[in-house]
Design a protein around this motif. Structure first.
Motif, PDB file in Angstrom:
ATOM      1  N   UNK A  56       0.824  -1.215   0.000  1.00 30.04           N
ATOM      2  CA  UNK A  56       0.000   0.000   0.000  1.00 30.04           C
ATOM      3  C   UNK A  56       0.850   1.253   0.000  1.00 30.04           C
ATOM      4  N   UNK A  57       2.041   1.145   0.619  1.00 32.70           N
ATOM      5  CA  UNK A  57       2.934   2.311   0.682  1.00 32.70           C
ATOM      6  C   UNK A  57       3.888   2.364  -0.502  1.00 32.70           C
ATOM      7  N   UNK A  58       3.781   1.401  -1.400  1.00 36.49           N
ATOM      8  CA  UNK A  58       4.652   1.382  -2.573  1.00 36.49           C
ATOM      9  C   UNK A  58       6.091   1.025  -2.250  1.00 36.49           C
ATOM     10  N   UNK A  59       6.297   0.212  -1.218  1.00 37.35           N
ATOM     11  CA  UNK A  59       7.647  -0.173  -0.807  1.00 37.35           C
ATOM     12  C   UNK A  59       7.997  -1.527  -1.432  1.00 37.35           C
ATOM     13  N   UNK A  60       9.010  -1.549  -2.280  1.00 37.17           N
ATOM     14  CA  UNK A  60       9.465  -2.800  -2.876  1.00 37.17           C
ATOM     15  C   UNK A  60      10.086  -3.676  -1.792  1.00 37.17           C
ATOM     16  N   UNK A  61       9.876  -5.009  -1.896  1.00 35.25           N
ATOM     17  CA  UNK A  61      10.339  -5.869  -0.816  1.00 35.25           C
ATOM     18  C   UNK A  61      10.473  -7.303  -1.310  1.00 35.25           C
ATOM     19  N   UNK A  62      11.125  -8.108  -0.513  1.00 33.70           N
ATOM     20  CA  UNK A  62      11.199  -9.538  -0.750  1.00 33.70           C
ATOM     21  C   UNK A  62      10.790 -10.264   0.515  1.00 33.70           C
ATOM     22  N   UNK A  63      10.600 -11.570   0.418  1.00 29.51           N
ATOM     23  CA  UNK A  63      10.169 -12.364   1.568  1.00 29.51           C
ATOM     24  C   UNK A  63      11.012 -13.626   1.668  1.00 29.51           C
ATOM     25  N   UNK A  64      11.571 -13.864   2.840  1.00 32.13           N
ATOM     26  CA  UNK A  64      12.193 -15.140   3.186  1.00 32.13           C
ATOM     27  C   UNK A  64      11.388 -15.700   4.344  1.00 32.13           C
ATOM     28  N   UNK A  65      10.646 -16.760   4.091  1.00 28.02           N
ATOM     29  CA  UNK A  65       9.704 -17.285   5.084  1.00 28.02           C
ATOM     30  C   UNK A  65      10.067 -18.687   5.545  1.00 28.02           C
ATOM     31  N   UNK A  66      11.372 -18.980   5.592  1.00 25.54           N
ATOM     32  CA  UNK A  66      11.816 -20.332   5.934  1.00 25.54           C
ATOM     33  C   UNK A  66      12.556 -20.392   7.261  1.00 25.54           C
ATOM     34  N   UNK A  67      12.317 -19.453   8.154  1.00 23.56           N
ATOM     35  CA  UNK A  67      12.955 -19.509   9.469  1.00 23.56           C
ATOM     36  C   UNK A  67      12.489 -20.756  10.220  1.00 23.56           C
ATOM     37  N   UNK A  68      13.382 -21.298  11.035  1.00 24.56           N
ATOM     38  CA  UNK A  68      13.072 -22.502  11.804  1.00 24.56           C
ATOM     39  C   UNK A  68      13.226 -22.199  13.289  1.00 24.56           C
ATOM     40  N   UNK A  69      12.542 -22.963  14.139  1.00 18.16           N
ATOM     41  CA  UNK A  69      12.741 -22.793  15.584  1.00 18.16           C
ATOM     42  C   UNK A  69      14.199 -23.046  15.953  1.00 18.16           C
ATOM     43  N   UNK A  70      14.714 -22.269  16.895  1.00 14.07           N
ATOM     44  CA  UNK A  70      16.117 -22.395  17.292  1.00 14.07           C
ATOM     45  C   UNK A  70      17.012 -22.375  16.053  1.00 14.07           C
ATOM     46  N   UNK A  71      17.178 -21.221  15.438  1.00 14.79           N
ATOM     47  CA  UNK A  71      17.836 -21.119  14.133  1.00 14.79           C
ATOM     48  C   UNK A  71      19.229 -21.733  14.114  1.00 14.79           C
ATOM     49  N   UNK A  72      19.543 -22.297  12.963  1.00 13.46           N
ATOM     50  CA  UNK A  72      20.825 -22.957  12.755  1.00 13.46           C
ATOM     51  C   UNK A  72      21.654 -22.192  11.729  1.00 13.46           C
ATOM     52  N   UNK A  73      22.925 -22.533  11.662  1.00  6.97           N
ATOM     53  CA  UNK A  73      23.773 -21.898  10.650  1.00  6.97           C
ATOM     54  C   UNK A  73      23.300 -22.278   9.245  1.00  6.97           C
ATOM     55  N   UNK A  74      22.706 -23.455   9.094  1.00  3.97           N
ATOM     56  CA  UNK A  74      22.151 -23.829   7.785  1.00  3.97           C
ATOM     57  C   UNK A  74      20.990 -22.914   7.401  1.00  3.97           C
ATOM     58  N   UNK A  75      20.084 -22.644   8.357  1.00  4.07           N
ATOM     59  CA  UNK A  75      18.937 -21.780   8.040  1.00  4.07           C
ATOM     60  C   UNK A  75      19.393 -20.346   7.811  1.00  4.07           C
ATOM     61  N   UNK A  76      20.418 -19.917   8.528  1.00  2.00           N
ATOM     62  CA  UNK A  76      20.985 -18.581   8.275  1.00  2.00           C
ATOM     63  C   UNK A  76      21.562 -18.535   6.863  1.00  2.00           C
ATOM     64  N   UNK A  77      22.197 -19.622   6.447  1.00  2.00           N
ATOM     65  CA  UNK A  77      22.739 -19.680   5.090  1.00  2.00           C
ATOM     66  C   UNK A  77      21.656 -19.542   4.037  1.00  2.00           C
ATOM     67  N   UNK A  78      20.501 -20.153   4.272  1.00  2.00           N
ATOM     68  CA  UNK A  78      19.384 -20.000   3.344  1.00  2.00           C
ATOM     69  C   UNK A  78      18.915 -18.549   3.297  1.00  2.00           C
TER      70      UNK A  78
END
Length: 386
Positions: A56-78
């Motif tokens: 609505x505000x015209x702000x360009x953006x992206x989405x990363x929606x793959x966070x996991x509980x207790x984040x890991x270095x693998x999920x950070x890499x994604x």
């Protein structure tokens, strides 16, 4: 004595605070955020709510929606791969502590080489992309801290990372986003907040600024956590818990956590116990072991929580504190490690490793009573016994 106090540049608190993301980005001169969140936030519609506001505000953006509980270095890499795929100038973290810590880690590692283990404490991360945090749980306080906990995917160590590069530039603290939190999550994150406040108050790095914030948070949490759990739609209780969670984050971020958190991280890393729950398992026994080394502080905490009265001596207040914390765990059905499903033999075989990892985190060194490795092992054994 002078102390350094670090806070988000913008801290907006109250109903509807999350709707102010687009104006906050504009105020900060940011124009292309990557939304970092988890699948549940998408399923429940909170991610769409944020995205709709940006559209609505015209702000360009992206989405990363793959966070996991207790984040890991693998999920950070994604997350880093998603960041590299677009020309993003900041990250918006939507979710509980896991999503916020993921965003912090991605922001910090965006311009750094090597594995994340190279940047764990005692290394200090002093720079990173801007992060705007929108918490959806009343617990971790990560929206107001310069810390993140990431599990090393290769070693299962829960690594504590710290530094001003991990402090969100803005936090939009909207208690309305917590109204859908289930009982167990409400209880565990609430006790996590209580640990933050109590540990900050008794920490060897406590200071006059954090003392007042910590006492207020303890008082608010203890008086509202039962209601928030029993009456999930109680807006007053939810609002109180959300504010206290942020206050707890401010307190421990500027005074440090202690032995509870130091012992908690290995339990989470090795046995995948949610962070707030592992803290809850430890809270009564570690407190009982520590009170004699800072009786005035722990007694003041008991009075702040309403567990002891102004007429109680410190010694009486300490008994009431430890009894009250055990009763709180019973009231909120906090399981022992065995009841959670951890195998007793595996637990016993892991005691020495957990003690070593707890000490390596540095947090036990801030405890009023500083433990040796064998004393931490004994405490883990007491926690198992319940």
């Amino acid at each position: 004595m002078s102390v350094n106090i670090n806070l988000p540049r913008i801290l907006r608190v109250g109903a509807g605070a999350s709707d102010h993301l687009a104006p906050t980005l504009k105020h900060l001169g940011l124009s292309r955020p990557l939304l970092v969140t988890d699948p549940f936030m998408c399923e429940c519609g909170y991610a769409d709510r944020v995205v709709s506001g940006l559209d609505a505000a015209g702000v360009a953006h992206g989405v990363f929606a793959e966070c996991v509980p207790d984040p890991t270095t693998d999920s950070v890499g994604q997350g880093l791969a998603a960041l590299a795929a677009g020309s993003y100038d900041c990250l918006v973290a939507l979710g509980g502590g896991s999503s916020i810590d993921t965003a912090k880690a991605v922001a910090a590692m965006a311009d750094r080489d090597g594995p994340m283990r190279d940047y764990k404490v005692p290394h200090l991360i002093d720079s990173g992309l801007p992060v705007i945090a929108i918490p959806t749980t009343a617990g971790t306080g990560s929206e107001a801290t310069h810390a993140a906990v990431i599990t090393d995917s290769e070693t299962s160590e829960k690594m504590l990372c710290s530094g001003l590069g991990l402090m969100p530039i803005a936090a939009l603290v909207d208690f309305e986003l917590t109204l859908t939190m289930p009982y167990r999550l409400t209880a565990d994150t609430g006790i996590d907040s209580l640990c933050h406040a109590l540990e900050a108050y008794v920490s060897r790095k406590a200071n006059p600024f954090t003392d007042g914030v910590a006492l207020t948070a303890m008082s608010t949490i203890y008086r509202n956590i039962h209601t928030a759990c029993a009456e999930p739609d109680n807006r007053a209780a939810r609002e109180a818990m959300m504010l206290a969670a942020t206050q707890g984050g401010i307190a421990f971020s500027n005074a440090s956590v202690t032995l509870i958190h130091g012992m908690s991280r290995p339990i989470g890393g090795l046995f995948h116990v949610p962070h707030g729950l592992s803290n809850a398992m430890l809270l009564p026994e570690v407190t009982a072991w520590s009170v004699g080394s800072a009786p005035g502080r722990y007694a003041a905490a008991a009075r702040a929580m309403g567990l002891a009265g102004s007429g109680d001596s410190d010694s009486v207040a300490l008994v009431k504190l430890t009894d009250g914390l055990r009763q709180l765990n019973a009231d909120l059905s906090v399981p022992t490690p065995g009841e959670f499903g951890i195998d007793e033999a595996v637990w016993a075989d892991s005691l020495q490793l957990m003690a070593e990892q707890a000490l390596a985190s540095g947090s036990p060194g801030n405890n009023p009573r500083i433990p040796e490795a064998d004393e931490i092992v004994e405490l883990y054994q007491r926690v198992w016994a319940g």
